[in-house]
Write a protein that holds these residues in place. Structure first.
Motif, mmCIF file in Angstrom:
data_model
loop_
_atom_site.group_PDB
_atom_site.id
_atom_site.type_symbol
_atom_site.label_atom_id
_atom_site.label_comp_id
_atom_site.label_asym_id
_atom_site.label_seq_id
_atom_site.Cartn_x
_atom_site.Cartn_y
_atom_site.Cartn_z
ATOM 1 N N ASN A 89 0.539 -1.413 -0.238
ATOM 2 C CA ASN A 89 -0.091 0.240 0.077
ATOM 3 C C ASN A 89 0.732 1.087 0.141
ATOM 4 O O ASN A 89 0.317 2.271 -0.182
ATOM 5 N N HIS A 90 2.134 1.451 0.076
ATOM 6 C CA HIS A 90 2.795 2.515 0.020
ATOM 7 C C HIS A 90 3.498 2.631 -1.742
ATOM 8 O O HIS A 90 4.176 3.297 -1.085
ATOM 9 N N LEU A 91 2.871 1.855 -1.984
ATOM 10 C CA LEU A 91 2.942 2.329 -3.830
ATOM 11 C C LEU A 91 2.005 3.145 -4.731
ATOM 12 O O LEU A 91 1.345 1.700 -4.522
ATOM 13 N N GLY A 92 2.079 3.823 -4.723
ATOM 14 C CA GLY A 92 0.079 3.957 -5.855
ATOM 15 C C GLY A 92 0.542 4.321 -7.042
ATOM 16 O O GLY A 92 1.250 3.332 -7.213
ATOM 17 N N GLY A 93 -0.856 3.092 -7.098
ATOM 18 C CA GLY A 93 -0.605 3.470 -8.548
ATOM 19 C C GLY A 93 -1.058 1.752 -9.158
ATOM 20 O O GLY A 93 -1.131 1.131 -9.669
ATOM 21 N N ILE A 94 -0.950 0.661 -8.200
ATOM 22 C CA ILE A 94 -0.553 -0.336 -8.299
ATOM 23 C C ILE A 94 -2.186 -1.353 -7.808
ATOM 24 O O ILE A 94 -2.871 -1.063 -6.869
ATOM 25 N N ILE A 95 -2.847 -2.014 -9.215
ATOM 26 C CA ILE A 95 -4.083 -1.911 -9.039
ATOM 27 C C ILE A 95 -4.410 -3.624 -8.631
ATOM 28 O O ILE A 95 -5.795 -4.168 -9.115
ATOM 29 N N SER A 96 -3.333 -4.323 -9.056
ATOM 30 C CA SER A 96 -2.882 -6.442 -8.819
ATOM 31 C C SER A 96 -3.281 -6.243 -7.584
ATOM 32 O O SER A 96 -3.467 -5.575 -6.518
ATOM 33 N N LYS A 97 -4.681 -6.906 -7.582
ATOM 34 C CA LYS A 97 -4.669 -7.970 -6.097
ATOM 35 C C LYS A 97 -4.033 -9.290 -5.287
ATOM 36 O O LYS A 97 -4.010 -9.354 -4.204
ATOM 37 N N SER A 98 -3.566 -10.043 -7.140
ATOM 38 C CA SER A 98 -3.425 -10.958 -6.391
ATOM 39 C C SER A 98 -1.805 -10.981 -5.751
ATOM 40 O O SER A 98 -1.479 -9.988 -6.083
ATOM 41 N N ALA B 78 5.786 -5.054 -8.081
ATOM 42 C CA ALA B 78 6.572 -4.102 -7.221
ATOM 43 C C ALA B 78 7.828 -4.426 -7.795
ATOM 44 O O ALA B 78 9.578 -3.146 -7.600
ATOM 45 N N PHE B 79 8.454 -5.615 -8.250
ATOM 46 C CA PHE B 79 10.301 -5.695 -9.049
ATOM 47 C C PHE B 79 9.972 -4.456 -9.922
ATOM 48 O O PHE B 79 11.418 -4.155 -10.550
ATOM 49 N N PHE B 80 8.989 -4.754 -10.866
ATOM 50 C CA PHE B 80 9.207 -3.625 -12.591
ATOM 51 C C PHE B 80 9.247 -2.680 -11.828
ATOM 52 O O PHE B 80 10.061 -1.322 -12.538
ATOM 53 N N PHE B 81 8.163 -2.087 -10.893
ATOM 54 C CA PHE B 81 8.606 -0.457 -10.191
ATOM 55 C C PHE B 81 9.899 -0.884 -10.010
ATOM 56 O O PHE B 81 10.843 0.144 -9.871
#
Length: 173
Positions: A87-96, A104-107
Motif C-alpha cells: 500500500n506504500h506504492l501508489g498506482g498498484i491495482i493488482s489483487k493477487s 514491485a519488481f518492475f517498479f
C-alpha cells in the motif's frame, strides 16, 4: 656487411620472457599465455583481486554476472517494498500477491535505472527512502559496470608468439 654469429642456445641468459627463468629452467610465460609465477607470503585476502577477476573473466561470464546482479538487486528491493507493505506504492491495482510482487519488481527496475514511468510511485516516508536508496544504488552500480567495461576494453593484451629464432634491430623501423 658483417654477419654476426649467435652463441649456442644453452649460453643465452634469458630473463624470463623466452625459454627459461634464471636457473630454474622454467618459462615465465607459458605457451598458452598464462604466467608461471606464484605469489607466496601474501595474506589470503590480499592475494585475491575482485577487480582483476571481473576484468579477466570471459565476456559470457561477465555479461551473465551483470544481468544476474541486476535481477538480484531488483528482487531484493521488491522484497523490501513488499515488506513495508504494498500500500506504500501508489498506482498498484493488482489483487493477487504474485501480481503485486511483480509490480514491485518492475517498479524497482524503473527506479534503479532512473527511468521512472510514473504509473507506480512511492507513498510515504519508508517507500520514498527505499526508492531513494535504490536510485543511488542504480547510479553507483551503473558507474561501476561502466568502469569495468572500460577496464575490459582498455586492458593491454599482449599477442606473443614463440619462436626459436628472432631478429632484433638496434633502431626502430
Amino acid at each position: 656487411m658483417k654477419i654476426k654469429h649467435f652463441p649456442p642456445e644453452d649460453e643465452f641468459k634469458d630473463l624470463g620472457f623466452g625459454v627459461k627463468v634464471s636457473s630454474q629452467k622454467r618459462r615465465l610465460i607459458n605457451k598458452d599465455g598464462t604466467f608461471n609465477v606464484e605469489r607466496k607470503g601474501l595474506p589470503f585476502f590480499e592475494s585475491l583481486s575482485f577487480y582483476h577477476s571481473l576484468v579477466e573473466m570471459s565476456w559470457l561470464k561477465f555479461n551473465g554476472l551483470v544481468v544476474l546482479a541486476y535481477i538480484v538487486i531488483n528482487f531484493l528491493f521488491a522484497c523490501l517494498y513488499m515488506l513495508i507493505g504494498i500500500n506504500h506504492l501508489g498506482g498498484i491495482i493488482s489483487k493477487s500477491l504474485i501480481d503485486q510482487f511483480l509490480d514491485a519488481f518492475f517498479f524497482s527496475g524503473q527506479t534503479i535505472t532512473t527511468v521512472g514511468y510514473g504509473v507506480i510511485h512511492p507513498v510515504g516516508f519508508w517507500a520514498s527512502t527505499i526508492s531513494l536508496a535504490e536510485s543511488m544504488t542504480g547510479l553507483l552500480g551503473f558507474a561501476l559496470a561502466t568502469g569495468l567495461l572500460y577496464g575490459r576494453f582498455s586492458r593491454p593484451n599482449a599477442k606473443i608468439l614463440y619462436s626459436k629464432n628472432s631478429i632484433i634491430a638496434r633502431t626502430a623501423v
